[in-house]
Design an enzyme around this catalytic site. Structure first.
Site, short mmCIF file in Angstrom:
data_model
loop_
_atom_site.label_atom_id
_atom_site.label_comp_id
_atom_site.label_asym_id
_atom_site.label_seq_id
_atom_site.Cartn_x
_atom_site.Cartn_y
_atom_site.Cartn_z
N LYS A 155 0.83 -1.21 0.00
CA LYS A 155 0.00 0.00 0.00
C LYS A 155 0.87 1.26 0.00
CE LYS A 155 -3.63 0.16 2.72
NZ LYS A 155 -4.51 0.35 3.91
N GLU A 158 10.46 -5.71 3.25
CA GLU A 158 10.64 -7.03 2.66
C GLU A 158 10.17 -7.06 1.21
OE1 GLU A 158 9.59 -7.47 7.08
OE2 GLU A 158 8.89 -6.30 5.36
N GLY A 202 -4.50 -5.15 6.22
CA GLY A 202 -3.74 -6.09 5.39
C GLY A 202 -4.30 -7.49 5.41
N ARG A 203 -4.63 -8.01 6.58
CA ARG A 203 -5.09 -9.39 6.69
C ARG A 203 -6.52 -9.56 6.20
NH1 ARG A 203 -3.90 -6.83 11.22
NH2 ARG A 203 -5.39 -6.58 12.93
N GLU A 205 -2.75 -11.87 14.83
CA GLU A 205 -2.39 -10.47 14.65
C GLU A 205 -3.52 -9.56 15.11
OE1 GLU A 205 0.45 -9.10 11.40
OE2 GLU A 205 -1.46 -8.36 10.63
N HIS A 211 -0.78 -38.06 11.01
CA HIS A 211 0.50 -38.75 11.17
C HIS A 211 1.57 -37.81 11.73
CE1 HIS A 211 -0.72 -42.44 8.97
NE2 HIS A 211 -1.58 -41.59 8.41
N LYS A 236 10.91 -4.86 13.70
CA LYS A 236 11.42 -4.24 12.47
C LYS A 236 12.28 -3.02 12.79
CE LYS A 236 7.61 -5.60 9.42
NZ LYS A 236 6.57 -5.11 8.49
#
Length: 549
Positions: free
Chosen positions: A211, A217, A271-272, A357, A388, A514
């Site tokens: 955005k 990153e 964001g999520r 979050e 398993h 960060k």
């Protein structure tokens, strides 16, 4: 207008009643509840638009739900729901509305916020995305050598990666046969390097999803992709191979991307929750605008249900209250999610981000310290692989772990009778977790063993059962069903945040590490003195001594 004043829910009468009810019922076994009530499934299941929720396998009675619905009324849950729907600024710490539901509204809907109808804005962006996607999917959009796009690389992180990644994988049966979508998020260089080594710059399109167009990153991976591309092409060719989902037109243009190929969204989209917006561009490219519209329609169908259904028949509210019951009143601090569908294998990771979050917080929306447990640890894996891996702990471990099982009744892939085997495994696990295996049953199985051998084996073959689970059954994993499922979990998380008094829509905890990383980064390549704790100093020194430049 909603009353935003602080309310100490843990001091309310219903909170005390729930604690007392938990103490009074904690020894009951679900096996007995089913024996006492042959109609328990009918009473504790709910179907909405082809999505069935079976919540009968829980340590809960009708009285439990009465108290939990009273809890929801006490916190004025309906008021909070309406405030979110209308666009009030319920994200109080950032003074923002929370309107991802607006992204799913049909074109003929009306939603006025501060005197502006948001629906035309949303659909204007959707139409721009549609036009772009149709050009790429039809082959009209050509790269710098005149070849059509064959590979799309989405460069994002967090919600700009996980949401579209989950949807792309889940809707694989609907994907364009000539387009492959890749997702790169990790700042670890091998993620971008191993993706690019398989691609041809002449036929690759990059989506830079940020955005602000400053996400570290994402920008590092975008620069790496840019350098890789420029080994074969020129600066002028970047505009044919890079597009952006962003609102920072100046930074996008400086990168070399044509602002006409920048698709924006709004500060009321977290964001999520952003896969429903232009962040869903890689999904639209993969499956086409029609399928993406059906995905949006599925989310909207769940929104309509959530905002209108009474709490007693409201799927997100019921799921949320069950989670509060176990997490806050039982002290079960983890929640496992097992999708029995290979296409949903990354759904646990998406819900992990969505939930942890949003509600992984120790203070309330007014900054007050909460003295009760809030958001659980979310984890899981696809079935039957998970059986398993960690089901031993679920069946015979010492922890209470509520579970969600997700299973489609029909598969897109008819491989002999394997889907029936998959469904049988899913249903068997929910039954086994609920029933367990009692001592008499094990004794009957081991009746031929000598006494000393029996004494040794019997306790190892006991299954206590009484492990709670919900089962979500989809008719088929279609775009509409997926939209409903993902919106269901969004609303569940919101309801739990309201009950705990949390602002589920900020994420200050993401930023601190960060900030420290920006301080440490230049120290890794210098010889200057260090002023961290001895552990961090030692690790920086170790890197300096071992790193190969």
């Amino acid at each position: 207008m909603l009353d935003y004043r602080r309310h100490d829910i843990n001091g309310s009468p219903v909170w005390a009643k729930l604690h007392q009810h938990q103490r009074a019922t904690r020894h009951m076994h679900m096996r007995e509840l089913f024996q006492l009530d042959p109609q328990r499934f009918g009473r504790f299941s709910l179907e909405v638009d082809g999505l069935l929720l079976d919540y009968s396998k829980n340590r809960m009675t009708e009285r439990t739900f009465e108290l939990l619905f009273e809890l929801a009324e006490t916190v004025n849950l309906r008021g909070w729901m309406e405030s979110m729907r209308r666009g009030e600024r319920i994200n109080v710490s950032e003074d923002r509305a929370v309107l991802h539901t607006a992204l799913r509204l049909p074109a003929d809907a009306v939603l006025e916020v501060d005197g502006v109808d948001l629906v035309p804005q949303v659909h204007a962006v959707l139409q721009r995305l549609r036009a772009f996607c149709e050009r790429v999917r039809s082959g009209e959009w050509r790269g710098y050598t005149g070849l059509p796009v064959k590979d799309v690389v989405n460069l994002g992180i967090g919600g700009s990666d996980l949401g579209p990644l989950v949807v792309d994988e889940a809707l694989g049966p609907y994907a364009h046969p000539g387009l492959t979508v890749h997702f790169v998020s990790n700042v670890d260089g091998q993620h971008i390097a191993r993706t690019l080594e398989k691609l041809d710059p002449r036929t690759t399109l990059f989506i830079v999803a940020s955005k602000s167009f400053t996400t570290p990153e994402t920008l590092l991976n975008a620069q790496a992709a840019r350098q890789w591309f420029l080994q074969a092409a020129t600066e002028a060719d970047i505009a044919r191979h890079f597009v952006a989902v962003s609102t920072n037109a100046d930074a996008v243009k400086a990168f070399g991307i044509d602002p006409e190929n920048m698709f924006g969204f709004w500060d009321w989209v977290g964001g999520r929750y952003s896969v429903w917006s232009a962040i869903g561009l890689p999904v639209m490219l993969a499956v086409g605008f029609k399928c993406f519209s059906e995905f949006l329609a599925g989310g909207h169908a769940m929104d309509r249900h959530f905002f209108s259904a009474p709490f007693e028949r409201n799927m997100p509210v019921i799921l949320a209250l069950i989670g509060v019951w176990y997490n806050t009143f039982y002290g079960a601090h983890t929640h496992a999610i097992m999708p029995y569908d290979h296409g949903l294998r990354r759904l646990p990771a998406h819900i992990q981000q969505l939930d942890m979050e949003s509600n992984g917080k120790r203070v309330g929306r007014f900054g007050e310290r909460l003295d009760f447990k809030t958001g659980p640890v979310i984890w899981g894996e696809e079935g039957v692989n998970s059986q398993h891996a960690f089901f031993q702990l679920l069946h015979q471990g010492t922890r209470l772990v509520p579970c969600d099982f997700i299973i489609p009744m029909n598969s897109h892939y008819r491989v002999d009778h394997q889907h029936a085997v998959l469904v049988a495994n899913c249903l068997a696990q929910t039954e086994a977790l609920m029933r367990g295996k009692a001592e008499a049953e094990v004794m009957a199985e081991l009746s031929d063993l000598p006494g000393d051998r029996l004494d040794m084996l019997l306790p190892q073959k006991l299954f206590p059962g009484n492990q709670p689970s919900n089962t979500l059954a989809l008719d088929k994993l279609t775009p509409h069903a997926l939209g409903m499922l993902m919106a269901l979990y969004e609303h569940k998380v919101f309801v739990q945040g309201v009950i705990w008094g949390i602002n589920s829509f900020d994420q200050w905890g993401v930023e601190y590490g960060k900030q420290l990383a920006q301080r440490i980064l230049p120290e890794l390549s210098s010889e200057g003195a260090l002023a961290h704790d001895s552990s961090t100093n030692g690790l920086i020194a170790h890197f300096r001594s071992r790193h190969e430049y």
